[in-house]
Design an enzyme around this catalytic site. Structure first.
Site, PDB file in Angstrom:
ATOM      1  N   ASP A 213       1.796   1.762  -0.579  1.00 17.03           N
ATOM      2  CA  ASP A 213       2.045   3.213  -0.499  1.00 17.03           C
ATOM      3  C   ASP A 213       1.280   3.990  -1.575  1.00 17.03           C
ATOM      4  OD1 ASP A 213       4.051   2.408   1.359  1.00 17.03           O
ATOM      5  OD2 ASP A 213       5.536   2.281  -0.245  1.00 17.03           O
TER       6      ASP A 213
ATOM      7  N   GLU B 209       6.823   8.332   9.181  1.00 24.12           N
ATOM      8  CA  GLU B 209       6.995   8.380   7.717  1.00 24.12           C
ATOM      9  C   GLU B 209       5.626   8.611   7.084  1.00 24.12           C
ATOM     10  OE1 GLU B 209       8.648   4.526   6.703  1.00 24.12           O
ATOM     11  OE2 GLU B 209       6.845   3.466   7.295  1.00 24.12           O
TER      12      GLU B 209
HETATM   13  O1  FUB Z   1       7.412   0.977   0.717  1.00 25.88           O
HETATM   14  C1  FUB Z   1       8.610   1.225   1.384  1.00 25.88           C
HETATM   15  C2  FUB Z   1       8.395   2.039   2.596  1.00 25.88           C
HETATM   16  O2  FUB Z   1       7.533   1.370   3.485  1.00 25.88           O
HETATM   17  C3  FUB Z   1       7.717   3.364   2.365  1.00 25.88           C
HETATM   18  O3  FUB Z   1       8.517   4.326   1.763  1.00 25.88           O
HETATM   19  C4  FUB Z   1       7.294   3.637   3.750  1.00 25.88           C
HETATM   20  O4  FUB Z   1       6.397   4.693   3.892  1.00 25.88           O
HETATM   21  C5  FUB Z   1       6.704   2.298   4.159  1.00 25.88           C
HETATM   22  O5  FUB Z   1       5.396   2.151   3.686  1.00 25.88           O
END
Ligand code: FUB
Length: 339
Positions: A32, A239
């Site tokens: 991320d 997301e």
């Molecule tokens: O790293 C945990 C979660 O996985 C992140 O917050 C999401 O965007 C996905 O990448």
């Protein structure tokens, strides 16, 4: 296979290999990556993946991270420096578990670090922590940001000095539990033919530690000006929101989650609406896809992750490659993974 097909395949393979890159960090798992240029240097704010031994579940419990490190480099391709632990879960009084994708911003001599973590009731909230250094250590505020929820904060600082936080993530990110504005522990999804759950945005207060206004939906529209539908899994928001500005237009990019694309949509205001334009990063190795986009010395870069080092979806490694805007405002689709 005829010769044309072979030639086409070779050309495609060449294009793909242009984007095949190596992990930036190999002694820890990182994911991320939110990249920013502060004072001429690149700073990367990633998640710090660990194997906590939690079994894999649809709600993402196996992503059980406990701290953050910050990385920096002079230029893409230069040496990367690990600045050590910037924030530890034990120093966040309200935190329960799972430190997920963070971001950072700078204003008036202070660096702000934004991070999602579940509170002691297992509800994701967004916290903010401050430092006089871009690498921390960051001191967290005693409470999460008022009225914040869900995951994946991304803060965009506009040229006029206004800062906006984009956030939200469905399934494990719990956005589907906030459709009434209140937390409801049961997941509520719109029917497939209804508008999708949209990401959220709020302008930040001048002190950067709270929302200056009510949280709004970020509308992502199709080519006919209609909101993307909940059943449109290839294109709808899941997301990993990010915003950058190019040639006066706002680009809102995000992961489509279960279809694993990084898609982008373009608009004229930081609030949107944004019109869906396409995929800028095809699926990578691993379930999640999460990125950031930053300009350095006149070139644009995509920071992203995959699971090259571990082969496990919750143990990822960050990478970077060049991103190319075309003259018509579109973005060249990157294929960074050859299955
Ligand atoms: O790293 C945990 C979660 O996985 C992140 O917050 C999401 O965007 C996905 O990448």
């Amino acid at each position: 296979e005829n010769e044309d097909t072979v030639a086409e395949e070779e050309a495609a393979a060449q294009t793909d290999s242009e984007y095949l890159t190596e992990p930036l960090v190999t002694d820890m798992y990182t994911a991320d990556p939110s990249a920013h240029v502060f004072d001429g240097r690149i700073y990367i704010y990633p998640s710090h993946d660990i194997d906590a031994g939690v079994p894999e579940k649809d709600d993402g419990s196996h992503f059980d991270m406990r701290d953050y490190h910050v990385y920096s480099m002079d230029s893409v391709g230069g040496k990367i420096t690990d600045h050590g632990v910037a924030l530890d879960i034990k120093d966040v009084p309200w935190a329960g578990r799972q430190m997920w994708a963070p971001d950072a911003a700078f204003k008036d001599g202070t660096y702000y670090f934004y991070f999602p973590v579940k509170d002691k009731n297992d509800v994701f909230r967004i916290g903010v922590a401050t430092s006089t250094s871009p690498t921390g250590p960051f001191k967290p505020q005693p409470e999460p940001i008022a009225k914040s929820y869900s995951i994946d904060p991304a803060v965009y600082m506009d040229n006029d000095g206004n800062a906006y936080m984009y956030f939200g993530g469905i399934w494990g990110g719990q956005l589907q539990r906030w459709s009434t504005g209140q937390y409801n522990p049961n997941d509520e999804y719109p029917a497939d033919d209804q508008p999708a759950l949209m990401p959220k945005v709020a302008r930040l207060s001048p002190d950067m530690t709270g929302f200056a206004e009510e949280v709004r939906d970020v509308q992502i529209l199709d080519e006919n000006g209609k909101p993307l539908l909940a059943g449109d899994n290839e294109r709808r928001f899941f997301e990993a929101a990010w915003v950058h500005k190019y040639n006066g237009k706002y680009y809102f990019s995000y992961s489509t989650g279960d279809t694993h694309n990084i898609a982008f949509a373009v608009g004229d205001s930081p609030y949107g609406p944004f019109t869906y334009k396409g995929v800028l990063l095809n699926p990578v190795q691993g379930w999640t896809n999460h990125h950031s986009i930053v300009e350095k010395d006149g070139k644009w870069y995509l920071f992203y992750h995959d699971t090259q080092l571990s082969g496990k979806t919750h143990l990822r490694n960050i990478k970077v490659t060049e991103l190319k805007h075309r003259p018509d405002g579109s973005i060249e689709t990157i294929t960074a993974y050859n299955p």
